[in-house]
Design a protein around this motif. Structure first.
Motif, PDB file in Angstrom:
ATOM      1  N   LEU A  57      73.890  69.969  93.614  1.00  0.00           N
ATOM      2  CA  LEU A  57      72.955  71.088  93.776  1.00  0.00           C
ATOM      3  C   LEU A  57      72.765  71.427  95.252  1.00  0.00           C
ATOM      4  N   ASP A  58      72.707  70.392  96.094  1.00  0.00           N
ATOM      5  CA  ASP A  58      72.567  70.610  97.533  1.00  0.00           C
ATOM      6  C   ASP A  58      73.759  71.393  98.064  1.00  0.00           C
ATOM      7  N   PHE A  59      74.942  71.029  97.589  1.00  0.00           N
ATOM      8  CA  PHE A  59      76.158  71.736  98.019  1.00  0.00           C
ATOM      9  C   PHE A  59      76.135  73.191  97.546  1.00  0.00           C
ATOM     10  N   LEU A  60      75.809  73.403  96.275  1.00  0.00           N
ATOM     11  CA  LEU A  60      75.817  74.755  95.720  1.00  0.00           C
ATOM     12  C   LEU A  60      74.724  75.634  96.321  1.00  0.00           C
ATOM     13  N   ASN A  61      73.692  75.015  96.872  1.00  0.00           N
ATOM     14  CA  ASN A  61      72.644  75.778  97.548  1.00  0.00           C
ATOM     15  C   ASN A  61      73.035  76.167  98.967  1.00  0.00           C
ATOM     16  N   GLY A  62      74.246  75.785  99.364  1.00  0.00           N
ATOM     17  CA  GLY A  62      74.749  76.242 100.648  1.00  0.00           C
ATOM     18  C   GLY A  62      74.722  75.207 101.755  1.00  0.00           C
ATOM     19  N   ASN A  63      74.304  73.996 101.470  1.00  0.00           N
ATOM     20  CA  ASN A  63      74.244  72.951 102.499  1.00  0.00           C
ATOM     21  C   ASN A  63      75.565  72.188 102.522  1.00  0.00           C
ATOM     22  N   TYR A  64      76.591  72.823 103.079  1.00  0.00           N
ATOM     23  CA  TYR A  64      77.933  72.255 103.029  1.00  0.00           C
ATOM     24  C   TYR A  64      78.563  72.098 104.409  1.00  0.00           C
ATOM     25  N   LYS A  65      77.758  72.272 105.460  1.00  0.00           N
ATOM     26  CA  LYS A  65      78.320  72.149 106.813  1.00  0.00           C
ATOM     27  C   LYS A  65      78.824  70.737 107.084  1.00  0.00           C
ATOM     28  N   SER A  93      88.284  77.230 100.090  1.00  0.00           N
ATOM     29  CA  SER A  93      87.542  77.488  98.851  1.00  0.00           C
ATOM     30  C   SER A  93      86.043  77.353  99.073  1.00  0.00           C
ATOM     31  N   ILE A  94      85.657  76.340  99.840  1.00  0.00           N
ATOM     32  CA  ILE A  94      84.229  76.154 100.126  1.00  0.00           C
ATOM     33  C   ILE A  94      83.674  77.341 100.900  1.00  0.00           C
ATOM     34  N   GLN A  95      84.452  77.839 101.863  1.00  0.00           N
ATOM     35  CA  GLN A  95      83.991  78.980 102.652  1.00  0.00           C
ATOM     36  C   GLN A  95      83.831  80.229 101.786  1.00  0.00           C
ATOM     37  N   GLY A 137      80.862  79.861  99.661  1.00  0.00           N
ATOM     38  CA  GLY A 137      79.669  79.864 100.497  1.00  0.00           C
ATOM     39  C   GLY A 137      79.155  81.235 100.852  1.00  0.00           C
ATOM     40  N   GLU A 138      79.937  82.254 100.561  1.00  0.00           N
ATOM     41  CA  GLU A 138      79.457  83.619 100.817  1.00  0.00           C
ATOM     42  C   GLU A 138      78.472  83.978  99.710  1.00  0.00           C
ATOM     43  N   ARG A 139      77.262  83.471  99.823  1.00  0.00           N
ATOM     44  CA  ARG A 139      76.246  83.624  98.779  1.00  0.00           C
ATOM     45  C   ARG A 139      75.881  85.083  98.593  1.00  0.00           C
ATOM     46  N   GLN A 140      75.561  85.409  97.376  1.00  0.00           N
ATOM     47  CA  GLN A 140      75.267  86.795  97.034  1.00  0.00           C
ATOM     48  C   GLN A 140      73.801  87.127  97.244  1.00  0.00           C
ATOM     49  N   LYS A 141      73.512  88.033  98.175  1.00  0.00           N
ATOM     50  CA  LYS A 141      72.162  88.570  98.303  1.00  0.00           C
ATOM     51  C   LYS A 141      71.965  89.709  97.321  1.00  0.00           C
ATOM     52  N   ILE A 142      73.069  90.366  96.939  1.00  0.00           N
ATOM     53  CA  ILE A 142      72.967  91.538  96.071  1.00  0.00           C
ATOM     54  C   ILE A 142      72.590  91.147  94.640  1.00  0.00           C
TER      55      ILE A 142
END
Length: 612
Positions: A196-204, A235-237, A240-245
């Motif tokens: 969940l942490d990864f999918l929430n964008g914490n993948y640096k 693939s991670i990058q 990681g382009e999370r959708q604001k739309i």
């Protein structure tokens, strides 16, 4: 007028979605672009080779608009949402219900799974997405298995623990086999938390570890391992382009942001329905030079939601405003359930508000001249007409027209312009009841008499039925004769409303205005003249369309349908007995009662209808 070449010069070199409208303001095409300036300009270049269908579409474009986004990925999802909402004529390849994938984590299960989902359902799972690259989603799910050893099977755990052998993923070291009890529920939950942490964008941190592994593998000449790390990083990058739309909550929200200068402001509203952005609109505001942006936003929210029938569950605002508890209570009553007003400070919601603000700033900066031109075409044009006639404060203008075929079943139309713009809700249609033959003067007298008599009745009864508001100026489609007819009606009713005629030349083009028994010339290049022409065209169109509608529906003889108590049987009997509407109109009470299927009450209603 929308000047396409001028508007092309204002296009930004940013990613976004462009929306093409035809002359009826119908959306005919929605597209996305990495660079709006380059993409939209291609449609209007002489050297373009768009194909037959796109060429036909370009010929129908009357205007275009656009919404800027932060990435092509966001533009793609927004494009899909808008196409599904508006179903544009020329988006043939995108009119299906194609869906983008989600990653679903079944957090409600004791041993949660990570799955690919095509739709976001209202269950207890946690969804991430949607994503536009199915390959990237699958690669990322494979990565999650490799890193965190989570299961993807459909086994019912813990009920089925130990009942079957472990699957292939256990043997290739991509699953810890909770189905065999090889990992405790607590340890497995820790792995899910990392997912969940990864999918929430914490993948640096993870990207850094993969980069180190890639470099180490490359130095040791393990190029296949290095390539695998590289592909996983890509693939991670992408993921990681999370959708604001598009949000993952599936709720209804409005996102509101402002851009302002000394005297003008633009409010931009993004409409999010069922978690998807389906459209936007912007509103021009006149403000005082010393008005704080927070006050402007507060005033806009009050005015906008006082007039709109739908209130979403949440309002996301750009600025903190006063009266939030009171506004929430008011909006909750309108919606019928709790409404929340929030000002996002971080995350994707804050970025979405900033995107709305960015669009508002662009509209304000690029449309400043357009706003001034529009004001000149409307309020400025009315002011010109007022100066010509010596009148002040003209806001509401009414114009009338008669349409018939050699006097056969005449109809009248009334159009209304307020502040130089058509107010279509106040348009009215009239079937002529008392006039025989092609007598436009008599027909016009009937229309005006019925209009203002009804208006007086509504004012006296304090009824707001659409006729109670009187115009500041009446524009007659004709000269001296039409003006005198209108003045006679107004005089008989004790009303004082200025009446102006539109005098035509031999080619049936307006050459001047007739007011107070004299002809006043008007420049054909003035905004006032252009407004008069638009009103003339509109009142003609409205009358002709009404007449055509009656004919097309085969209702040209159906004026009897307007009489209470006269149904199909009596109508047919009357027409068969009297042969024509004119004969029915002229019939006495005794003659009407003598007709088949008629009685005294029905005869009286017909008799009074034609003499009202």
């Amino acid at each position: 007028m929308f000047d396409i070449q001028e508007e092309l010069k204002k296009l930004p070199g940013k990613p976004g979605v462009y929306i093409m409208h035809d002359d009826r303001d119908t959306i005919i095409y929605v597209g996305k672009a990495i660079n709006l300036k380059n993409r939209v300009r291609q449609y209007f270049q002489n050297s373009r080779n768009l194909g037959v269908k796109k060429e036909q579409m370009v010929q129908q474009i009357a205007r275009f608009e656009y919404i800027i986004t932060d990435s092509e990925l966001e533009a793609l999802v927004l494009e899909c949402n808008l196409i599904k909402e508006h179903r544009p004529k020329y988006n043939t390849m995108l009119k299906d219900d194609k869906s983008y994938p989600f990653i679903k984590v079944t957090v409600n299960e004791e041993y949660p799974r990570v799955l690919l989902a095509r739709q976001m359902k209202k269950d207890k799972g946690k969804y991430f997405g949607p994503y536009t690259s199915l390959g990237a989603v699958k690669d990322s799910m494979e990565l999650l298995r490799k890193l965190y050893h989570v299961r993807t099977c459909n086994r019912n755990l813990p009920k089925d623990i130990g009942k079957e052998r472990p699957c292939l993923y256990y043997h290739i070291k991509q699953c810890k086999a909770p189905c065999q009890g090889y990992i405790s529920q607590e340890e497995y939950r820790e792995q899910i938390d990392s997912v969940l942490d990864f999918l929430n964008g914490n993948y640096k941190k993870l990207l850094k570890e993969l980069e180190e592994k890639m470099l180490a593998a490359s130095e040791e000449l393990r190029f296949e391992d290095a390539a695998e790390c590289r592909d996983l990083m890509q693939s991670i990058q992408k993921i990681g382009e999370r959708q604001k739309i598009t949000g993952s909550q599936g709720e209804d929200k409005d996102v509101i942001a402002l851009a302002s200068d000394e005297e003008d402001a633009v409010a931009q509203v993004f409409f999010i329905r069922d978690g998807k952005m389906i459209g936007r609109d912007h509103f021009y505001l006149k403000i005082a030079a010393d008005t704080a942006p927070e006050q402007v936003l507060l005033n806009f929210v009050k005015q906008f939601y006082a007039g709109t029938p739908f209130v979403p569950k949440e309002l996301m605002l750009q600025l903190e405003i006063d009266e939030i508890p009171v506004l929430e209570e008011w909006l909750s009553k309108k919606r019928g359930q709790k409404v929340y007003i929030r000002v996002p400070k971080k995350g994707t919601k804050e970025k979405l508000v900033e995107l709305a603000a960015q669009n508002a700033r662009m509209v304000l900066s690029q449309d400043r001249e357009k706003m001034k031109r529009e004001e000149g075409r409307t309020i400025g044009a009315l002011k010109e007409i007022g100066e010509l006639l010596g009148l002040e404060g003209i806001s509401r203008v009414e114009s009338y027209d008669i349409s018939n075929i050699s006097g056969y079943e005449s109809v009248g139309s009334m159009v209304v312009y307020e502040k130089g713009k058509p107010k279509r809700n106040d348009y009215r249609k009239f079937k002529i009841k008392s006039v025989k033959g092609p007598d436009d003067y008599a027909s016009m007298e009937e229309v005006l008499s019925r209009r203002f008599r009804r208006g007086i009745q509504e004012q006296q009864s304090e009824e707001n039925g659409g006729f109670s508001v009187f115009p500041d100026l009446i524009l007659m489609d004709g000269g001296k004769g039409q003006v005198h007819i209108a003045q006679k009606v107004l005089l008989d009713m004790g009303l004082e409303i200025p009446v102006c005629g539109m005098v035509k030349d031999d080619n049936h083009r307006t050459r001047g205005l007739y007011y107070q028994d004299r002809e006043i010339p008007i420049s054909h290049t003035s905004e006032g003249f252009q407004l008069i022409t638009r009103i003339q065209d509109e009142v003609h169109r409205f009358a002709i369309e009404y007449h055509r509608l009656l004919r097309s529906k085969g209702q040209i003889h159906s004026i009897l349908d307007d009489i209470e108590g006269i149904g199909p049987t009596r109508r047919k009997a009357l027409m068969k007995y009297f042969k024509s509407i004119e004969a029915i109109r002229e019939a006495t009470m005794e003659e009407l009662k003598a007709a088949p299927s008629m009685n005294s009450q029905a005869a009286r209603k017909v008799y009074e209808f034609f003499r009202a």
